[in-house]
Scaffold this active site. Structure first.
Site, PDB file in Angstrom:
ATOM      1  N   PHE A 149      70.041  73.119  78.807  1.00 10.47           N
ATOM      2  CA  PHE A 149      70.452  71.738  78.587  1.00 10.47           C
ATOM      3  C   PHE A 149      71.929  71.608  78.249  1.00 10.47           C
ATOM      4  CE2 PHE A 149      69.707  73.127  74.224  1.00 10.47           C
ATOM      5  CZ  PHE A 149      70.755  72.538  73.540  1.00 10.47           C
ATOM      6  N   LYS A 173      66.123  74.850  88.953  1.00  9.87           N
ATOM      7  CA  LYS A 173      65.242  74.253  87.952  1.00  9.87           C
ATOM      8  C   LYS A 173      66.098  73.929  86.738  1.00  9.87           C
ATOM      9  CE  LYS A 173      63.155  74.521  84.572  1.00  9.87           C
ATOM     10  NZ  LYS A 173      63.256  73.624  83.346  1.00  9.87           N
ATOM     11  N   GLU A 176      64.788  69.944  81.612  1.00 10.41           N
ATOM     12  CA  GLU A 176      64.144  68.635  81.672  1.00 10.41           C
ATOM     13  C   GLU A 176      64.735  67.660  80.653  1.00 10.41           C
ATOM     14  OE1 GLU A 176      61.352  71.437  79.328  1.00 10.41           O
ATOM     15  OE2 GLU A 176      62.900  71.539  80.884  1.00 10.41           O
ATOM     16  N   ARG A 177      65.618  68.146  79.766  1.00  8.66           N
ATOM     17  CA  ARG A 177      66.226  67.251  78.776  1.00  8.66           C
ATOM     18  C   ARG A 177      67.368  66.430  79.364  1.00  8.66           C
ATOM     19  NH1 ARG A 177      66.810  71.686  73.880  1.00  8.66           N
ATOM     20  NH2 ARG A 177      64.618  72.325  73.823  1.00  8.66           N
ATOM     21  N   CYS A 281      76.924  78.594  74.067  1.00  8.53           N
ATOM     22  CA  CYS A 281      76.634  80.010  73.842  1.00  8.53           C
ATOM     23  C   CYS A 281      77.900  80.792  73.512  1.00  8.53           C
ATOM     24  CB  CYS A 281      75.943  80.618  75.059  1.00  8.53           C
ATOM     25  SG  CYS A 281      76.971  80.699  76.540  1.00  8.53           S
ATOM     26  N   GLU A 385      70.940  82.333  65.885  1.00 11.38           N
ATOM     27  CA  GLU A 385      71.775  81.397  66.637  1.00 11.38           C
ATOM     28  C   GLU A 385      71.329  79.981  66.277  1.00 11.38           C
ATOM     29  OE1 GLU A 385      73.437  80.864  71.163  1.00 11.38           O
ATOM     30  OE2 GLU A 385      71.324  81.361  70.921  1.00 11.38           O
TER      31      GLU A 385
END
Length: 500
Positions: A149, A173, A176-177, A281, A385
């Site tokens: 996301f 893919k 979905e957020r 990240c 994290e």
């Protein structure tokens, strides 16, 4: 309510939809769209479309493939604001930050337009008497990308431009957020001239992920996300005979030496820790000042800057930091702040106290910038994290103590050192066991013509992303050895053939 669908074989389609979920605007906390979630049949349809397109696309001259990507690049330049707005509406990051994401992704498209050069093979004349050898790089077939996301445009563009340039077809893919960016990209690729089926978007959740991992026609999987899921993707993918590059989590440290420019270091920490609300990240989440004097001086500089952070929605173009992506993420981050305080870390700036006052945005998923001091390696705020705007300060007495701290962590994605000393910088870049290193650069994300990837639990698989590592991942080498009849007859050879 807007419904976001798949993009398969050049067409927007609901597929065999019987499931969907809301898509929220993090700035307001309101569900403004819904996204269709793929079934197993939808996975099969997307892969079948990509498989059907592959024979012709793989034989399309690399220069022609590059020209299509070049047209796509021009569309991206022209419509960067539109893509940035779509990102901000579903992720929450500020408009300028979203524009930066688009630009960094576009750089990979620029790199991929060099396909004719990137795919050049090797040739050796007369490896034996009258014998020549040449090697070529060929595409794999259908490849898939499963993306997170936090960078709904940039991370897909780490993958598909290189994959397409190499002659593969692609199934994306996305998260979905925040799925809208993927559909804009699909439309613009088609507008640029990409044949139908070469690039497909499959919206969904674990059903879609598992479908791609187990599908026999998917030859390779690229993934960016958390370490537990990266491990799952890697193990499941290779068990099913696929190539896998799976990038996982991070806990990035920045060492600040006594000779560093402390104003420069403080400003670098602000952007690296709190940009994109820490949902990167490559975010610096651990500051490692060497000596208490450096730590005290940093705290003095950081506190007023953190307290002055302009936190708000992307609609306010003066916002420096937006909300986090979901209510669940907000609650998780606030829980980590609670845990850090309970564990005995000194909470210098408390992000839990921030309340959004802008009308219409009071229910957004905001967390204020947070600073902990006197953090120790046994605390969860150090080990885990957090993926939020939380900066932990771990004091160390020497350079070697700081390096040992980094080496003791399970993640090894990115790191940085701030110093004026060339010997320290050179030793750090050579000896540190981390995949991406910055010298007075807080977020050392490589340019597109280099490759992105960490070490240890931050990556699973043998290849980093984009750059020449990306080309190697999305191709396989074929070597041909040639001898033409010379009119001279030879007897059968039953020993190991030699050509010298």
């Amino acid at each position: 309510m807007t419904t976001l669908t798949h993009y398969i074989a050049g067409t927007h389609t609901r597929g065999s939809a019987d499931r969907s979920q809301p898509v929220f605007n993090p700035a307001t906390g309101e569900a403004e769209k819904e996204v269709i979630l793929a079934s197993e049949q939808d996975v099969n349809d997307a892969v079948a479309a990509a498989k059907a397109a592959w024979p012709e696309w793989s034989k399309t001259p690399s220069l022609r493939r590059a020209r299509i990507l070049d047209k796509f690049k021009a569309i991206l330049w022209e419509r960067a604001d539109q893509l940035a707005e779509a990102i901000s509406a579903e992720h929450g990051k500020t408009h300028d930050d979203a524009l930066g994401e688009v630009t960094r992704g576009l750089e990979v498209v620029e790199f991929a337009t060099a396909a004719p050069t990137l795919l050049k093979g090797e040739f050796s004349e007369s490896v034996g008497t009258g014998v020549d050898t040449h090697s070529i790089r060929q595409s794999l077939g259908v490849v898939a990308g499963i993306t997170p996301f936090n960078f709904p445009a940039m991370v897909p563009m780490w993958m598909f431009p290189v994959a397409l340039a190499c002659g593969n077809t692609f199934v994306l893919k996305p998260s979905e957020r925040d799925p809208s960016a993927s559909l804009l990209i699909a439309d613009w690729l088609t507008e640029a001239g990409l044949p139908e089926g070469v690039f497909n978007v499959l919206q969904g959740d674990k059903v879609a992920v598992d479908g791609l991992l187990h599908h026999p026609d998917v030859k390779a999987i690229s993934f960016v996300g958390s370490t537990p899921i990266a491990q799952y993707i890697h193990i499941t993918g290779i068990t099913n005979g696929k190539r896998v590059q799976a990038l996982g989590g991070a806990k990035n440290h920045m060492i600040i030496m006594p000779d560093a420019d402390l104003d420069m270091a403080a400003n670098a920490l602000m952007g690296a820790a709190f940009g994109s609300a820490g949902e990167r990240c490559m975010a610096i989440s651990v500051a490692v000042p060497v000596t208490d004097a450096v730590a005290d001086a940093l705290v003095e500089r950081l506190v007023p800057k953190i307290e002055a952070l302009k936190i708000g929605p992307a609609a306010d173009r003066t916002s420096e930091m937006g909300p986090v992506v979901t209510k669940q993420a907000q609650e998780k981050i606030l829980g980590y702040i609670d845990a850090g305080e309970q564990a005995g870390a000194k909470l210098v700036v408390d992000g839990r106290t921030f309340k959004q006052q802008m009308q219409g945005y009071e229910n957004g998923y905001y967390v204020g910038g947070t600073l902990f001091d006197h953090v120790t390696p046994d605390m969860s705020i150090y080990r885990d994290e957090i993926f939020g705007p939380v900066l932990s300060m771990v004091r160390r007495n020497s350079y070697q103590d700081a390096v040992d701290l980094i080496h003791g962590h399970e993640y090894a994605n990115g790191t940085a050192v701030f110093t004026r000393d060339g010997d320290t910088a050179r030793a750090f870049s050579q000896d540190i066991e981390v995949g991406m290193v910055g010298i007075n650069v807080p977020i050392p994300v490589p340019m597109a013509f280099h490759s992105f990837g960490g070490w240890k639990a931050s990556i699973f698989g043998d290849h980093a992303m984009h750059g020449m590592e990306g080309v190697r991942f999305y191709t396989r080498i074929k070597t041909t050895t040639t001898r033409w009849p010379s009119g001279q007859r030879s007897d059968p050879q039953f020993t190991m053939p030699t050509l010298g």
